[in-house]
Scaffold this motif. Structure first.
Motif, PDB file in Angstrom:
ATOM      1  N   ALA A 231       0.823  -1.210   0.000  1.00 22.74           N
ATOM      2  CA  ALA A 231       0.000   0.000   0.000  1.00 22.74           C
ATOM      3  C   ALA A 231       0.856   1.259   0.000  1.00 22.74           C
ATOM      4  O   ALA A 231       0.501   2.262  -0.646  1.00 22.74           O
ATOM      5  CB  ALA A 231      -0.928  -0.015   1.206  1.00 22.74           C
ATOM      6  N   GLU A 232       1.977   1.225   0.715  1.00 19.87           N
ATOM      7  CA  GLU A 232       2.866   2.398   0.733  1.00 19.87           C
ATOM      8  C   GLU A 232       3.283   2.774  -0.683  1.00 19.87           C
ATOM      9  O   GLU A 232       3.288   3.959  -1.045  1.00 19.87           O
ATOM     10  CB  GLU A 232       4.116   2.087   1.565  1.00 19.87           C
ATOM     11  N   LYS A 233       3.634   1.776  -1.464  1.00 21.51           N
ATOM     12  CA  LYS A 233       4.055   2.033  -2.857  1.00 21.51           C
ATOM     13  C   LYS A 233       2.925   2.669  -3.651  1.00 21.51           C
ATOM     14  O   LYS A 233       3.146   3.615  -4.432  1.00 21.51           O
ATOM     15  CB  LYS A 233       4.465   0.710  -3.502  1.00 21.51           C
ATOM     16  N   MET A 234       1.713   2.181  -3.452  1.00 16.90           N
ATOM     17  CA  MET A 234       0.571   2.730  -4.180  1.00 16.90           C
ATOM     18  C   MET A 234       0.316   4.186  -3.798  1.00 16.90           C
ATOM     19  O   MET A 234       0.099   5.044  -4.666  1.00 16.90           O
ATOM     20  CB  MET A 234      -0.677   1.876  -3.914  1.00 16.90           C
ATOM     21  N   TYR A 235       0.364   4.473  -2.494  1.00 16.26           N
ATOM     22  CA  TYR A 235       0.144   5.850  -2.049  1.00 16.26           C
ATOM     23  C   TYR A 235       1.266   6.761  -2.545  1.00 16.26           C
ATOM     24  O   TYR A 235       1.021   7.888  -2.984  1.00 16.26           O
ATOM     25  CB  TYR A 235       0.039   5.906  -0.527  1.00 16.26           C
ATOM     26  N   GLN A 236       2.492   6.283  -2.499  1.00 17.76           N
ATOM     27  CA  GLN A 236       3.625   7.083  -2.987  1.00 17.76           C
ATOM     28  C   GLN A 236       3.504   7.382  -4.474  1.00 17.76           C
ATOM     29  O   GLN A 236       3.918   8.445  -4.939  1.00 17.76           O
ATOM     30  CB  GLN A 236       4.934   6.339  -2.698  1.00 17.76           C
ATOM     31  N   ASP A 237       2.905   6.451  -5.196  1.00 15.24           N
ATOM     32  CA  ASP A 237       2.735   6.627  -6.642  1.00 15.24           C
ATOM     33  C   ASP A 237       1.527   7.480  -6.999  1.00 15.24           C
ATOM     34  O   ASP A 237       1.267   7.720  -8.181  1.00 15.24           O
ATOM     35  CB  ASP A 237       2.627   5.265  -7.327  1.00 15.24           C
ATOM     36  N   GLY A 238       0.754   7.885  -5.976  1.00 15.09           N
ATOM     37  CA  GLY A 238      -0.344   8.811  -6.225  1.00 15.09           C
ATOM     38  C   GLY A 238      -1.750   8.301  -5.980  1.00 15.09           C
ATOM     39  O   GLY A 238      -2.723   9.040  -6.190  1.00 15.09           O
ATOM     40  N   ALA A 239      -1.894   7.075  -5.532  1.00  9.12           N
ATOM     41  CA  ALA A 239      -3.233   6.552  -5.253  1.00  9.12           C
ATOM     42  C   ALA A 239      -3.853   7.293  -4.067  1.00  9.12           C
ATOM     43  O   ALA A 239      -3.176   7.543  -3.068  1.00  9.12           O
ATOM     44  CB  ALA A 239      -3.174   5.056  -4.967  1.00  9.12           C
ATOM     45  N   ASP A 240      -5.111   7.637  -4.185  1.00 10.28           N
ATOM     46  CA  ASP A 240      -5.823   8.301  -3.091  1.00 10.28           C
ATOM     47  C   ASP A 240      -6.455   7.289  -2.130  1.00 10.28           C
ATOM     48  O   ASP A 240      -6.549   7.553  -0.925  1.00 10.28           O
ATOM     49  CB  ASP A 240      -6.945   9.190  -3.651  1.00 10.28           C
ATOM     50  N   ILE A 241      -6.901   6.161  -2.683  1.00  2.92           N
ATOM     51  CA  ILE A 241      -7.646   5.172  -1.890  1.00  2.92           C
ATOM     52  C   ILE A 241      -7.172   3.777  -2.292  1.00  2.92           C
ATOM     53  O   ILE A 241      -7.011   3.490  -3.479  1.00  2.92           O
ATOM     54  CB  ILE A 241      -9.164   5.291  -2.143  1.00  2.92           C
ATOM     55  N   VAL A 242      -6.972   2.911  -1.296  1.00  2.00           N
ATOM     56  CA  VAL A 242      -6.584   1.522  -1.560  1.00  2.00           C
ATOM     57  C   VAL A 242      -7.601   0.593  -0.901  1.00  2.00           C
ATOM     58  O   VAL A 242      -7.907   0.735   0.278  1.00  2.00           O
ATOM     59  CB  VAL A 242      -5.171   1.215  -1.030  1.00  2.00           C
TER      60      VAL A 242
ATOM     61  N   ALA B  39      -0.187   6.796   7.537  1.00  2.00           N
ATOM     62  CA  ALA B  39       1.091   7.491   7.347  1.00  2.00           C
ATOM     63  C   ALA B  39       1.035   8.451   6.164  1.00  2.00           C
ATOM     64  O   ALA B  39       1.641   9.525   6.193  1.00  2.00           O
ATOM     65  CB  ALA B  39       2.212   6.474   7.154  1.00  2.00           C
ATOM     66  N   ALA B  40       0.305   8.055   5.129  1.00  2.00           N
ATOM     67  CA  ALA B  40       0.203   8.886   3.924  1.00  2.00           C
ATOM     68  C   ALA B  40      -0.911   9.920   4.016  1.00  2.00           C
ATOM     69  O   ALA B  40      -1.073  10.738   3.109  1.00  2.00           O
ATOM     70  CB  ALA B  40      -0.030   7.997   2.701  1.00  2.00           C
ATOM     71  N   LYS B  41      -1.688   9.849   5.103  1.00  2.00           N
ATOM     72  CA  LYS B  41      -2.848  10.726   5.288  1.00  2.00           C
ATOM     73  C   LYS B  41      -3.834  10.579   4.125  1.00  2.00           C
ATOM     74  O   LYS B  41      -4.350  11.559   3.590  1.00  2.00           O
ATOM     75  CB  LYS B  41      -2.415  12.179   5.457  1.00  2.00           C
ATOM     76  N   LYS B  42      -4.066   9.307   3.774  1.00  2.00           N
ATOM     77  CA  LYS B  42      -5.014   9.010   2.708  1.00  2.00           C
ATOM     78  C   LYS B  42      -6.034   7.998   3.209  1.00  2.00           C
ATOM     79  O   LYS B  42      -6.091   7.713   4.409  1.00  2.00           O
ATOM     80  CB  LYS B  42      -4.270   8.509   1.470  1.00  2.00           C
ATOM     81  N   LYS B  43      -6.839   7.452   2.317  1.00  2.00           N
ATOM     82  CA  LYS B  43      -7.950   6.598   2.720  1.00  2.00           C
ATOM     83  C   LYS B  43      -7.773   5.159   2.240  1.00  2.00           C
ATOM     84  O   LYS B  43      -7.048   4.867   1.287  1.00  2.00           O
ATOM     85  CB  LYS B  43      -9.267   7.156   2.163  1.00  2.00           C
ATOM     86  N   ALA B  44      -8.488   4.265   2.929  1.00  2.00           N
ATOM     87  CA  ALA B  44      -8.482   2.847   2.573  1.00  2.00           C
ATOM     88  C   ALA B  44      -9.903   2.310   2.672  1.00  2.00           C
ATOM     89  O   ALA B  44     -10.779   2.935   3.288  1.00  2.00           O
ATOM     90  CB  ALA B  44      -7.557   2.062   3.497  1.00  2.00           C
ATOM     91  N   ILE B  45     -10.126   1.167   2.051  1.00  2.00           N
ATOM     92  CA  ILE B  45     -11.419   0.486   2.136  1.00  2.00           C
ATOM     93  C   ILE B  45     -11.173  -0.899   2.717  1.00  2.00           C
ATOM     94  O   ILE B  45     -10.328  -1.653   2.224  1.00  2.00           O
ATOM     95  CB  ILE B  45     -12.088   0.370   0.750  1.00  2.00           C
ATOM     96  N   GLY B  46     -11.901  -1.213   3.781  1.00  2.00           N
ATOM     97  CA  GLY B  46     -11.759  -2.499   4.452  1.00  2.00           C
ATOM     98  C   GLY B  46     -12.581  -3.581   3.776  1.00  2.00           C
ATOM     99  O   GLY B  46     -13.215  -3.371   2.743  1.00  2.00           O
TER     100      GLY B  46
END
Length: 356
Positions: free
Chosen positions: A231-242, A259-266
């Motif tokens: 997930a860190e790689k995805m957020y670093q690459d610009g993803a807003d939500i994982v 850590a990225a101050k972004k969102k996730a879906i459980g």
């Protein structure tokens, strides 16, 4: 299907409480119908008495995964409270190599029915059912036509489609991600539905996809460190939500989101409620609910009513067997869009793919 027929119950919201189990005479021949149950109602002050002894064997990760296994346990615990069942749960070794031993241990101890949680139990349930023909078994996420086995199946792709609609609508960058625990046919259903839902909103959306382990290596469901790295790689690459479908590994996805101050879906359970770490709860925009608790409780109640196995029950959007959680109110503003997508799926206007 816990017999040839089930009464079909239209549930309201997933938070609603409507308990009904129905079983008709005779075993079927492996057909599939939809059925639903809400095992989350308030418990009575005193549990009824019965001779019901229910055994449940968890998948890798066991009780406490805040996801798939915990959802199954919620249905088991409901049976204890509402049906007076004596219950026992067992967890496999880290590699899951003793799944068959767990089933036999429960059978030899007099538990009936017995539930295997997860498709990885397919062969072990098949063998145990042959060895113990007088015991009724159920298996989550695998179909069966054995006379004493009931398959409890879910339309994960439909719930994941709604998760994709939510993610694409909320992701300002048009960039989202998917983390799968194990690259199996089952988890690919989550991916396929999610991607279809995202594309229905933004055809040119960027979707990063990462599986933690290959098919057959179930450690991907219990590897938060790998989930975090992915997930860190995805957020670093610009993803807003994982969005994750990775069992206990999802904790790492939530840590990366925080850590990225972004969102996730459980996934599976309402993870905004089940994750204990308060600093992680707020990053969970919604969760794709897979009502394993519903399936487990309904199977047990139908067994108590005399139902036999031999067929399969599918829990889909039509009966709210899958759906999205609303804890935190972060998808309340897009409720109309989500409801419209759900209606189109239920009405057959949208056919959600089950394969990528």
């Amino acid at each position: 299907m816990l017999g040839k027929r089930f009464n079909k119950v239209a549930l309201g919201s997933v938070a609603g409480v409507l308990l009904m189990a129905a079983a008709a005479c005779g075993g079927g021949g492996g057909g599939t119908t939809a059925a639903s149950q809400e095992p989350t109602g308030a418990a009575s002050s005193e549990a009824p008495k019965s001779d019901l002894k229910v055994g449940l064997a968890f998948d890798v990760g066991g009780r406490g995964d805040k996801s798939f296994n915990d959802s199954a346990y919620a249905g088991l615990e409901k049976a204890k409270t509402d049906l007076g069942a004596e219950i026992k749960e067992l967890s496999p070794s880290a590699d899951g190599s003793n799944r068959g031993d767990l089933l036999r241990q429960l059978a030899d101890a007099g538990y009936n029915p017995i539930i295997g949680v997860g498709f990885a139990y397919a062969e072990d349930v098949k063998k145990a059912a042959e060895e113990y023909p007088d015991i009724q078994f159920a298996i989550v996420d695998s179909a069966s036509n054995a006379p004493n086995v009931t398959g409890l199946l879910f339309a994960e792709e439909q719930g994941s489609y709604l998760a994709g609609v939510a993610a694409a609508t909320k992701a300002e960058s048009g960039h989202v991600g998917f983390v799968g625990g194990v690259e199996s046919d089952l988890i690919k259903k989550f991916e396929a539905g999610f991607v279809a839902g995202v594309k229905s909103v933004k055809a040119d959306a960027k979707i990063d996809i990462k599986y933690l382990t290959p098919d057959g290596d179930f450690s991907g469901f219990k590897a938060p460190d790998k989930g975090k790295v992915a997930a860190e790689k995805m957020y670093q690459d610009g993803a807003d939500i994982v969005y994750h479908a990775s069992g206990d590994s999802g904790l790492g996805v939530f840590q990366a989101a925080a850590a990225a101050k972004k969102k996730a879906i459980g996934v599976d359970s309402d993870q905004r409620q089940t994750v204990k770490e308060t600093d992680l709860q707020s990053v969970i925009m919604t969760s794709m609910l897979k009502r394993v608790d519903v399936g487990v409780f309904e199977f047990i109640k139908a067994f108590q009513g005399g139902a036999k196995g031999g067929t399969n029950t599918t829990y889909d959007l039509k009966v709210d067997g899958v759906g999205l959680s609303t804890t935190g109110g972060e998808i309340d503003d897009i409720k109309d869009k989500l409801d419209a997508a759900k209606k189109d799926i239920v009405d057959g206007k949208i056919t959600v793919p089950a394969k990528p």
